[in-house]
Design a protein around this motif. Sequence first.
Motif, PDB file in Angstrom:
ATOM      1  N   ILE A 167       0.884  -1.227   0.050  1.00  0.00           N
ATOM      2  CA  ILE A 167      -0.016  -0.112  -0.131  1.00  0.00           C
ATOM      3  C   ILE A 167       1.076   1.352  -0.107  1.00  0.00           C
ATOM      4  CG2 ILE A 167      -1.673   1.247   1.185  1.00  0.00           C
ATOM      5  CD1 ILE A 167      -2.857  -1.027  -0.259  1.00  0.00           C
TER       6      ILE A 167
ATOM      7  N   VAL B  98       1.919   2.211  -3.499  1.00  0.00           N
ATOM      8  CA  VAL B  98       0.522   2.571  -4.280  1.00  0.00           C
ATOM      9  C   VAL B  98       0.320   4.072  -3.943  1.00  0.00           C
ATOM     10  CG1 VAL B  98      -1.848   2.523  -4.489  1.00  0.00           C
ATOM     11  CG2 VAL B  98      -0.446   0.394  -4.288  1.00  0.00           C
ATOM     12  N   TYR B  99       0.246   4.380  -2.752  1.00  0.00           N
ATOM     13  CA  TYR B  99       0.053   5.898  -2.438  1.00  0.00           C
ATOM     14  C   TYR B  99       1.160   6.861  -2.629  1.00  0.00           C
ATOM     15  CZ  TYR B  99      -4.331   4.785   0.153  1.00  0.00           C
ATOM     16  OH  TYR B  99      -5.549   4.398   0.555  1.00  0.00           O
TER      17      TYR B  99
ATOM     18  N   PRO C 275      -4.159   9.174  -4.888  1.00  0.00           N
ATOM     19  CA  PRO C 275      -5.777   9.541  -5.264  1.00  0.00           C
ATOM     20  C   PRO C 275      -6.131  10.733  -5.568  1.00  0.00           C
ATOM     21  CG  PRO C 275      -5.633   7.961  -3.219  1.00  0.00           C
ATOM     22  CD  PRO C 275      -4.080   8.702  -3.558  1.00  0.00           C
TER      23      PRO C 275
ATOM     24  N   VAL D 255      -7.078   2.917  -6.547  1.00  0.00           N
ATOM     25  CA  VAL D 255      -6.886   2.731  -5.026  1.00  0.00           C
ATOM     26  C   VAL D 255      -8.347   2.313  -4.652  1.00  0.00           C
ATOM     27  CG1 VAL D 255      -6.505   3.866  -2.825  1.00  0.00           C
ATOM     28  CG2 VAL D 255      -5.060   4.613  -4.745  1.00  0.00           C
TER      29      VAL D 255
ATOM     30  N   ARG E  73      -8.698  -1.230  -2.457  1.00  0.00           N
ATOM     31  CA  ARG E  73      -9.467  -1.336  -1.120  1.00  0.00           C
ATOM     32  C   ARG E  73     -10.578  -2.086  -1.196  1.00  0.00           C
ATOM     33  NH1 ARG E  73     -10.825   3.195   1.470  1.00  0.00           N
ATOM     34  NH2 ARG E  73     -10.035   2.422   3.475  1.00  0.00           N
TER      35      ARG E  73
END
Length: 446
Positions: free
Chosen positions: A278, A281-282, A287, A297, A301
């Motif tokens: 994660i 990803v962030y 986002p 995202v 999730r």
Amino acid sequence: MKPLKSYLSGQSITQRVLRGSAISGVGYFLGQGIRLASNLILTRLLFPDAFGLMALVTMFVLGVVMMTDVGLTPSIMQSKRGDDPKFLNTAWSVKMLLHSFYFVIICLLAWPAAQFYDAPQLVQLMPAVGLSLLIGGLVSPNIEHATRHIRLGRVTMIDLTSQAASVAAMVIFALLTRSIWALVFGQFVAAGVKALLTRYYLKGPTTHFAWDRSAVHELIHFGKWITLSSACGFILSQGDKAVLGKYLSLEQLGVYNIGFFLASFPMALAENITGRTIIPVYRDSPPYESPQNFRTVRRMRMGLSAVVMAMIAVMVLCGPFIINLLYDSRYAGAGPIVALIACAQIPVVLGMTYPQAALAAGDSRSPSLLTMLRAGVQIAAFLTGAEMGGLTGAIVGQMLAGWVLHLFIIRLAVRHRVWDPLHDAIFAGIGLLLTFGGLSHLFMGG
């Protein structure tokens, strides 16, 4: 199959996360299968009080580690210097010093712990387990480097191999001695195998001692809030055992620990995947930067939450049946514990990725303060519930605290512009229905 294979072998952030999540998920299930098999064998070779005693040892060891954790893994994952060999080796050198410190502190705590819990064996057991931490300090930083880039195939293989070797060692030792020392011996084997495999099987920079002052400064600057967060995380994860260890017999604590072991499966899966995928990803696809990133995202999730919630549902509705199926009558009391603890984990699922979003943005302070708040509120709820309704009341108190605390997690998500109200609303509704249904089934016989 060819398009799927091509997609899974791609290098976009979505493809890497999908591949990494699949590998982590499969590795998790295989690892938990190995762990469950060993648990079933060892519960028949050893008495329940052995697991209660080991729960106390684990609590103290984790306490020392988590109270002084400086967040080396998230530091490497989010740092711009995370690929620099000098930075990696400096992080490894800091880790070696920390693990030496852990060993000394655990040895010093052994006698007071034995006196407090009236468990003389802790005097020998705690230093022995502490010694395994020294071996664990030899694990190469290449494992964090691979995780940083979501290259999780070999990382997962190393975890499974070290776990399988540990289980084999424990079972053989238990067959020969029927002693709690089998559980200690398994930790030595796990640490040694993992240290060897990360050095000689995992690709990456050569591991050696290094001390770059700028790297140390960055690690400490980022990690100072991780230390606070980790210390509070210890209270969240081990506070129940710290309290119950004083008031329950070792046999009762062992039964509770078996229930906790099964009920923790869903969140262990979630933590395994989010911890490895994660933050990248962030970090790479915030986002708030574009609608496409937000949708990416959200899909991740939604999928993760659905899988974890389905597993929690099984534990809530079938916990007592699973215990009766797998264990002998000595562990029958663990059945309701499984269902209750699974219910208490439901609100945690809703916001389990938001703290990682803050870490990816370089903000270690906010998640740490949040964890401190969670620790204070949940341990207070646990103690209050225990006074009002014993063990059952304690777990229900933690569950209610979890729902309240989610409001503060939303605040963190809003601050970093990553909140997804649709996701939270859907799974909050499912979670509340599951909680009411599960508790009704547990206390009213269906």
